[in-house]
Design an enzyme around this catalytic site. Structure first.
Site, short mmCIF file in Angstrom:
data_model
loop_
_atom_site.label_atom_id
_atom_site.label_comp_id
_atom_site.label_asym_id
_atom_site.label_seq_id
_atom_site.Cartn_x
_atom_site.Cartn_y
_atom_site.Cartn_z
N SER A 117 13.09 39.09 15.01
CA SER A 117 11.93 39.07 15.58
C SER A 117 11.67 37.35 15.55
CB SER A 117 10.66 39.69 15.11
OG SER A 117 9.51 39.37 15.72
N TYR A 176 4.75 40.95 7.86
CA TYR A 176 5.75 41.13 8.85
C TYR A 176 6.55 39.81 9.28
CZ TYR A 176 7.83 42.74 13.55
OH TYR A 176 8.81 42.96 14.22
N1 LIG Z 1 7.89 45.68 20.22
C1 LIG Z 1 8.05 44.35 19.69
O1 LIG Z 1 7.13 43.28 20.06
C2 LIG Z 1 8.93 43.68 18.75
C3 LIG Z 1 9.33 42.43 18.86
C4 LIG Z 1 10.15 41.76 18.01
C5 LIG Z 1 10.98 42.69 17.18
N2 LIG Z 1 10.70 43.96 17.24
C6 LIG Z 1 11.63 44.66 16.25
O2 LIG Z 1 12.53 45.67 16.97
C7 LIG Z 1 12.50 46.82 16.43
C8 LIG Z 1 12.20 48.04 17.31
O3 LIG Z 1 10.90 47.99 17.54
P1 LIG Z 1 10.18 48.84 18.87
O4 LIG Z 1 9.18 47.84 19.47
O5 LIG Z 1 11.29 49.55 19.61
O6 LIG Z 1 9.29 49.82 18.02
P2 LIG Z 1 9.21 51.35 17.80
O7 LIG Z 1 9.22 52.20 19.13
O8 LIG Z 1 8.10 51.58 16.94
O9 LIG Z 1 10.57 51.75 17.30
C9 LIG Z 1 10.95 51.82 15.75
C10 LIG Z 1 11.82 52.74 15.56
O10 LIG Z 1 12.30 52.75 14.37
C11 LIG Z 1 12.42 53.85 13.58
N3 LIG Z 1 11.95 53.84 12.20
C12 LIG Z 1 11.07 53.70 11.64
N4 LIG Z 1 11.02 53.90 10.31
C13 LIG Z 1 12.18 54.32 10.15
C14 LIG Z 1 12.89 54.64 8.94
N5 LIG Z 1 12.39 54.78 7.63
N6 LIG Z 1 14.33 55.29 9.13
C15 LIG Z 1 14.82 55.36 10.30
N7 LIG Z 1 14.34 55.00 11.59
C16 LIG Z 1 13.03 54.58 11.51
C17 LIG Z 1 11.50 54.75 14.53
O11 LIG Z 1 12.10 56.20 14.51
P3 LIG Z 1 11.70 57.25 13.66
O12 LIG Z 1 10.12 57.16 13.68
O13 LIG Z 1 11.98 58.48 14.61
O14 LIG Z 1 12.26 57.23 12.41
C18 LIG Z 1 11.61 54.03 15.78
O15 LIG Z 1 12.79 54.49 16.42
C19 LIG Z 1 12.00 46.65 15.29
O16 LIG Z 1 12.82 46.18 14.20
C20 LIG Z 1 10.93 45.65 15.48
O17 LIG Z 1 10.49 45.16 14.12
C21 LIG Z 1 9.73 44.59 17.92
#
Ligand SMILES: NC(=O)c1ccc[n+]([C@@H]2O[C@H](COP(=O)([O-])OP(=O)(O)OC[C@H]3O[C@@H](n4cnc5c(N)ncnc54)[C@H](OP(=O)(O)O)[C@@H]3O)[C@@H](O)[C@H]2O)c1
Length: 250
Positions: free
Chosen positions: A136, A149
C-alpha cells in the site's frame, strides 16, 4: 519442475472473496492461469471459482493448519498473490486499540509470511515462480491515525525486499504492488467496523478513486512479464491522489 508446457500455470490469490483479490483472480484467469481462490468465506470463493474455472480453498491466513491445507492443495505455484489484509480503525497512537494493531499485523504481515513459507516448495516446483505482495502507499507514507496500518504495510515492503535478497539466484521473483486509494466494497467498511457513513466519507468528493480492477490489471501485468523481468515495486494511485494527505476533493 513441470516439463508439460501445455499445462495451465497456477496462480494462488489470497483474500479472493472480495475487492482487489476477486478482481485479481478474474484478471489472472483471463490471462490463462488456473486460479486457486483462497479466503475465509467459502460461498464467495466457490462462486468465483465456478465463474472463472478455478479452484476454491477455504483459508484463514492467520491459522497454521488452514494455510497447510491451502499448501496441500497446490502442487505447483507459478504466481502467489498475497492480497489478504486490511485496516482497523483510525486512532491516534495515543489512543491505539492494540487488539486492532495485533489483527493488522497478524493478517497483513504474519499471514503473508505464513502463506509464503508454506507455498515456497510449490513456487520452486513450478521452476518459474512469482510472489506479488499487495502492499500500500500506507507502506510509503505515514498519516495521522494510520500508524497501526502504515506500520504493517511498511513491514510488508521490508519483508518483500528481504525475500528478494534471500531468494536471489533462484527462479523466483518477488514484487510488491502498492495501491493508494481504491474504492472497494469492504475495505473502509471493515476499517470502521461496519460504519457505512464513515466508510463512505473516505471517498467523498474524490473524482474516480481506483477500482479493484485497476489494481488487478497492474498485478496481471506484473505476472505476465517475461521470466527474466522483475518488477520490484509498482505504486498505483488515482489521479486525484498526489500523496496520502493530498487528495483532491470537489
Ligand atoms: N482498498 C484500498 O484502498 C487499499 C489500498 C491499498 C492497499 N489495499 C490492500 O489491498 C488488499 C485487499 O484490499 P481490498 O480493498 O480488496 O479489501 P477487502 O475487499 O476488504 O478484501 C480483503 C480480503 O482479505 C480477506 N481476508 C481478511 N482476513 C483474512 C484472513 N484472516 N484470511 C484470509 N483472508 C482474509 C477477505 O476475505 P474473507 O473475509 O472472506 O476471509 C477479503 O477477501 C489488502 O491487503 C489491503 O490492505 C487496499
Amino acid at each position: 519442475m513441470s516439463d508439460d508446457s501445455t499445462r495451465p500455470r497456477t496462480a494462488v490469490v489470497t483474500g479472493a472473496s472480495s475487492g482487489i483479490g476477486a478482481a485479481t483472480a478474474r484478471a489472472l484467469a483471463a490471462e490463462g492461469f488456473r486460479v486457486v481462490c483462497a479466503a475465509r468465506r467459502t460461498d464467495r470463493i466457490e462462486g468465483l471459482a465456478a465463474e472463472i474455472g478455478g479452484v476454491a480453498v477455504t483459508c484463514d491466513v492467520t491459522d497454521d493448519a488452514s494455510v497447510a491445507t491451502l499448501a496441500a492443495a497446490v502442487e505447483e505455484c507459478h504466481v502467489l498473490v498475497n492480497n489478504a489484509g486490511g485496516a482497523a480503525g483510525l486512532d491516534k497512537v495515543e489512543a491505539a486499540d492494540l487488539e486492532g494493531w495485533r489483527w493488522m499485523y497478524d493478517v497483513n504481515v504474519l499471514g503473508l509470511v505464513r502463506v509464503t513459507k508454506a507455498l515456497l516448495p510449490a513456487l520452486r516446483a513450478s521452476g518459474d515462480g512469482l510472489v506479488v505482495n499487495v502492499g500500500s502507499t500506507a507502506g510509503r507514507w505515514a498519516y495521522e491515525g494510520g500508524a497501526g496500518y502504515t506500520a504493517a504495510k511498511h513491514a510488508v515492503k521490508v519483508v518483500t525486499e528481504t525475500l528478494r535478497l534471500e531468494l536471489n539466484g533462484e527462479p523466483i521473483r518477488i514484487s510488491e504492488v502498492a495501491p493508494g486509494m481504491v474504492r472497494t466494497d469492504e475495505f473502509a467498511l471493515v476499517r470502521f467496523g461496519g460504519d457505512r457513513e464513515r466508510a463512505e466519507a473516505v471517498y467523498a468528493g474524490v473524482d474516480q478513486p481506483l477500482l479493484a480492477e485497476d489494481v488487478a490489471d497492474a498485478i496481471a501485468w506484473v505476472a505476465t512479464r517475461p521470466s527474466h523481468v522483475d518488477i520490484d515495486e509498482l505504486v498505483i494511485k488515482p489521479r486525484a491522489q498526489a500523496a496520502a494527505h493530498k487528495v483532491h476533493r470537489t
